[in-house]
Design an enzyme around this catalytic site. Sequence first.
Site, PDB file in Angstrom:
ATOM      1  CG  ASN A  42      -6.860  -0.771   1.061  1.00  0.00           C
ATOM      2  OD1 ASN A  42      -6.107  -0.462   0.151  1.00  0.00           O
ATOM      3  ND2 ASN A  42      -6.411  -1.223   2.218  1.00  0.00           N
ATOM      4  CB  CYS A  87      -0.952  -0.003   1.195  1.00  0.00           C
ATOM      5  SG  CYS A  87      -2.078  -1.410   1.206  1.00  0.00           S
ATOM      6  CG  HIS A 100      -3.149   3.306   2.249  1.00  0.00           C
ATOM      7  ND1 HIS A 100      -3.685   2.943   1.036  1.00  0.00           N
ATOM      8  CD2 HIS A 100      -3.242   2.204   3.056  1.00  0.00           C
ATOM      9  CE1 HIS A 100      -4.076   1.678   1.102  1.00  0.00           C
ATOM     10  NE2 HIS A 100      -3.817   1.210   2.302  1.00  0.00           N
TER      11      HIS A 100
END
Length: 335
Positions: free
Chosen positions: A287, A117, A257
Amino acid sequence: MNEEVNAVITCVGGYVPDYVLTNGELSEIVDTTDEWIMTRIGIKERRILKEKNSGTSVMGTKAVEDLFKKTDTKPEDIELVICTTTTPDYFFPSTAALIATNTGMKNAFAFDMEAACSGFLFGLETASSYIKSGRYKKIILVSGDKLSSVTNYSDRATCPIFGDGAGAVLVEPTSEKLGVLDSRLYTDAGGFPYLHIKYGGSAYPATEESIKSNGTTIYQEGKAVFKFAVTNMSDASELVMKRNGLTKDDIDWMVPHQANIRIIDAVANRMDFDRNKVMVNIQKFGNTSAGTIPLCLWEWEDKLKKGDNLILTAFGGGFTWGALYLKWAYNGKSK
């Protein structure tokens, strides 16, 4: 005396698939509800790439095509393509190579990076270094993931979290004090037990048994990851701000993020940061791993002004994490 060169983002492109997986539809697949998901994760819907035999390169290609529509840069002028992804189409060729070929970037060399990520931060720091070397003038950074391909849709704790999408940025040199001005990035493989995909690589090749037991999908211990993410994202952000003489009032936008709404809120609260200056679109896209930060920049591009101070921060499997100080280089949707 040579003029100092900085690396700036001069255009942003993005793409999310058409198919919308709602919480209502998800509740028909696994034991969950819209209320449970919204309360704990903050996601209303996520996009899923449904087309057969389509991987991350499909979304990356469309993100780059979107970028080229907004700039006068020609594909053949691009010298380097970096793709940060955890879900490459193949072991080889690289996803970056596929995207470069698909979009006519025939003069670029291309490679993939894997930092989960945190991929966009790692990729942007890498692109910045190539620009600052003076040897490269035009670089495309693509970050995205098809997390639906590695999601266990029988695990109610993780399957509502993940979606598919990709963002792309054009990185070029400038003599102004703009662009990537500082970063602090970290890795610690000690985080492996808490967040990983165990099977499918060279250490543990995929087997019929591992596939049936969901060993080729994402495993996450939520409480441990939450604690590590909140502490490390906020600490890295504060470190970068401190060494650049910045206070929270100097920051125009925080771009975190999009892991989980509770993580985003906890980081903002820990830093005593104005929530109105935090970019959030997790409710729409979920996500998307390396794709979340560039997708935020893509959505907010028309609101950004030249000189805006941005702090980008992320945390991902590996563990990987960090923060990057970016001074925005243009007004609105084009340079």
